[in-house]
Design an enzyme around this catalytic site. Structure first.
Site, PDB file in Angstrom:
ATOM      1  N   THR A  37     106.080 -19.119  78.759  1.00 49.31           N
ATOM      2  CA  THR A  37     106.556 -17.790  79.194  1.00 49.31           C
ATOM      3  C   THR A  37     107.408 -17.874  80.458  1.00 49.31           C
ATOM      4  OG1 THR A  37     104.466 -17.380  80.341  1.00 49.31           O
ATOM      5  CG2 THR A  37     104.680 -16.411  78.165  1.00 49.31           C
ATOM      6  N   GLN A 110     100.815 -25.824  70.259  1.00 54.27           N
ATOM      7  CA  GLN A 110     101.024 -24.816  69.210  1.00 54.27           C
ATOM      8  C   GLN A 110     102.444 -24.277  69.299  1.00 54.27           C
ATOM      9  OE1 GLN A 110      97.244 -22.103  69.101  1.00 54.27           O
ATOM     10  NE2 GLN A 110      97.336 -23.058  71.092  1.00 54.27           N
ATOM     11  N   HIS A 128     102.307 -26.635  65.052  1.00 53.75           N
ATOM     12  CA  HIS A 128     102.884 -25.509  64.296  1.00 53.75           C
ATOM     13  C   HIS A 128     104.351 -25.729  63.958  1.00 53.75           C
ATOM     14  CE1 HIS A 128      99.528 -22.535  65.789  1.00 53.75           C
ATOM     15  NE2 HIS A 128      99.105 -23.403  64.911  1.00 53.75           N
ATOM     16  N   CYS A 136     114.299 -26.950  53.494  1.00 51.67           N
ATOM     17  CA  CYS A 136     114.252 -26.187  52.246  1.00 51.67           C
ATOM     18  C   CYS A 136     112.792 -25.907  51.925  1.00 51.67           C
ATOM     19  CB  CYS A 136     114.887 -27.003  51.126  1.00 51.67           C
ATOM     20  SG  CYS A 136     114.594 -26.262  49.509  1.00 51.67           S
TER      21      CYS A 136
HETATM   22  P1  OAD Z   1      98.967 -16.210  72.638  1.00 53.48           P
HETATM   23  O1  OAD Z   1     100.088 -15.263  72.917  1.00 53.48           O
HETATM   24  O2  OAD Z   1      97.928 -15.799  71.677  1.00 53.48           O
HETATM   25  O3  OAD Z   1      98.207 -16.546  74.021  1.00 53.48           O
HETATM   26  C1  OAD Z   1      98.932 -16.914  75.174  1.00 53.48           C
HETATM   27  C2  OAD Z   1      97.955 -16.969  76.342  1.00 53.48           C
HETATM   28  O4  OAD Z   1      98.673 -17.473  77.471  1.00 53.48           O
HETATM   29  C3  OAD Z   1      97.422 -15.585  76.726  1.00 53.48           C
HETATM   30  O5  OAD Z   1      96.041 -15.728  77.098  1.00 53.48           O
HETATM   31  C4  OAD Z   1      98.261 -15.218  77.948  1.00 53.48           C
HETATM   32  O6  OAD Z   1      97.583 -14.363  78.855  1.00 53.48           O
HETATM   33  C5  OAD Z   1      98.480 -16.592  78.576  1.00 53.48           C
HETATM   34  N1  OAD Z   1      99.692 -16.711  79.408  1.00 53.48           N
HETATM   35  C6  OAD Z   1     100.869 -16.061  79.281  1.00 53.48           C
HETATM   36  N2  OAD Z   1     101.754 -16.467  80.223  1.00 53.48           N
HETATM   37  C7  OAD Z   1     101.112 -17.399  80.973  1.00 53.48           C
HETATM   38  C8  OAD Z   1     101.474 -18.199  82.099  1.00 53.48           C
HETATM   39  N3  OAD Z   1     102.686 -18.123  82.664  1.00 53.48           N
HETATM   40  N4  OAD Z   1     100.569 -19.047  82.589  1.00 53.48           N
HETATM   41  C9  OAD Z   1      99.316 -19.143  82.061  1.00 53.48           C
HETATM   42  N5  OAD Z   1      98.905 -18.418  81.008  1.00 53.48           N
HETATM   43  C10 OAD Z   1      99.789 -17.564  80.454  1.00 53.48           C
HETATM   44  O7  OAD Z   1      99.636 -17.591  72.242  1.00 53.48           O
HETATM   45  P2  OAD Z   1      98.964 -18.834  71.481  1.00 53.48           P
HETATM   46  O8  OAD Z   1      97.522 -18.955  71.799  1.00 53.48           O
HETATM   47  O9  OAD Z   1      99.824 -20.012  71.727  1.00 53.48           O
HETATM   48  O10 OAD Z   1     101.289 -19.491  65.545  1.00 53.48           O
HETATM   49  O11 OAD Z   1      99.136 -18.385  69.991  1.00 53.48           O
HETATM   50  C11 OAD Z   1      98.755 -19.267  68.994  1.00 53.48           C
HETATM   51  C12 OAD Z   1      99.571 -19.075  67.767  1.00 53.48           C
HETATM   52  O12 OAD Z   1      99.610 -17.691  67.444  1.00 53.48           O
HETATM   53  C13 OAD Z   1     101.042 -19.391  67.890  1.00 53.48           C
HETATM   54  O13 OAD Z   1     101.308 -20.784  67.867  1.00 53.48           O
HETATM   55  C14 OAD Z   1     101.610 -18.708  66.696  1.00 53.48           C
HETATM   56  C15 OAD Z   1     100.789 -17.438  66.673  1.00 53.48           C
HETATM   57  O14 OAD Z   1     100.280 -17.160  65.458  1.00 53.48           O
HETATM   58  C16 OAD Z   1     102.002 -19.357  64.409  1.00 53.48           C
HETATM   59  O15 OAD Z   1     102.976 -18.621  64.318  1.00 53.48           O
HETATM   60  C17 OAD Z   1     101.485 -20.172  63.279  1.00 53.48           C
END
Ligand code: OAD
Length: 246
Positions: A37, A110, A128, A136
């Site tokens: 982010t 991820q 992921h 394709c």
């Molecule tokens: P999420 O959006 O679910 O979680 C991100 C986490 O990082 C949240 O707890 C935020 O509060 C935290 N966060 C945001 N900015 C931050 C920062 N600067 N420093 C520290 N923490 C921060 O994302 P993921 O857990 O990665 O998969 O989501 C997992 C999967 O959900 C993704 O890979 C995607 C989605 O489904 C697929 O599309 C298959």
């Protein structure tokens, strides 16, 4: 012993985590969207997350690919274009430096942004997939990303193209999963950074870790297995502090 550090206490927490890293013979990092982010890529479930107003199961799914390719294509086009000028931030470079110095063994991520590779990390398991590659959907041959963006078909078999990412309803790439699983099961320390741990099966990794587990996240997470230490803050700042201690 105190386990959760935030605000000014991060300096102290980073010393403790730094000591844990120094004692660990094998440290693995698991990252999620919160790692990216601060490179201006929105996360999914955080405060300004991409999916606050959208149901991911509907849009980023293999069913949607088959049933509503236009919507699927629009969604991924927006995400791909958003990455055009995106660069790794200092936290990504710190992790790459940790790998070069032998302080961490690998990164299981991820994220589909490719930012860990761009920052110079080599041992990265993209669980992921990678959104900057196209394939394709049928024959799985590589295609150019431009062909996907222009809605061209596969040059070999004529079927529809897609980004090389895992969609809802699909299994994770087995090779990446096995490599990450092996490292995590055998590590002394797993550092989880910027993930809500809501998505299966990656959210099982902390439970599989044999050794200690640490969290770096901007919000506290309750998770079945207790973290040994939690540093609640932004990934970049916490990693900067950590890098002063290892
Ligand atoms: P999420 O959006 O679910 O979680 C991100 C986490 O990082 C949240 O707890 C935020 O509060 C935290 N966060 C945001 N900015 C931050 C920062 N600067 N420093 C520290 N923490 C921060 O994302 P993921 O857990 O990665 O998969 O989501 C997992 C999967 O959900 C993704 O890979 C995607 C989605 O489904 C697929 O599309 C298959």
């Amino acid at each position: 012993m105190k386990k959760l550090f935030q605000g000014e206490e991060i300096v102290h927490g980073a010393k403790i985590l730094g000591d844990m890293m120094k004692k660990s013979a094998s440290t693995v990092v698991l990252t999620g969207a919160g790692m990216d982010t601060e490179s201006n890529i929105p996360d999914f479930r955080g405060k300004n997350g991409l999916w606050r107003n959208m149901n991911p199961m509907l849009v980023a799914s293999i069913d949607n690919f088959y049933n509503n390719y236009d919507e699927f294509h629009d969604y991924y086009t927006t995400r791909i274009k958003r990455l055009e000028d995106v660069k790794p931030h200092e936290g990504h470079y710190i992790l790459a430096d940790f790998e070069k110095r032998g302080i961490i063994k690998s990164i299981a991520t991820q994220n589909v942004s490719g930012l860990h590779h761009m920052a110079g990390s080599n041992s990265v398991y993209e669980l992921h997939g990678n959104i900057k590659r196209a394939v394709c959907n049928s024959c799985r041959r590589e295609a150019s990303l431009d062909d996907f963006l222009n809605k061209q078909k596969c040059q070999h078999c004529g079927d529809l193209l897609r980004p090389a990412v895992v969609l809802f309803g699909e299994a994770l790439p087995r090779d990446m999963w096995s490599l990450a699983e092996k490292d995590i099961k055998n590590c002394d320390l797993l550092i989880v950074i910027g993930t809500s741990l809501e998505v299966y099966p990656v959210n099982q990794f902390p439970r599989m870790a044999r050794g200690r587990i640490a969290l770096i996240n901007n919000e506290d997470l309750s998770y079945g297995r207790e973290f040994d230490i939690k540093l609640i803050g932004r990934a970049k700042e916490v990693l900067q502090e950590l890098s002063r201690n290892v």
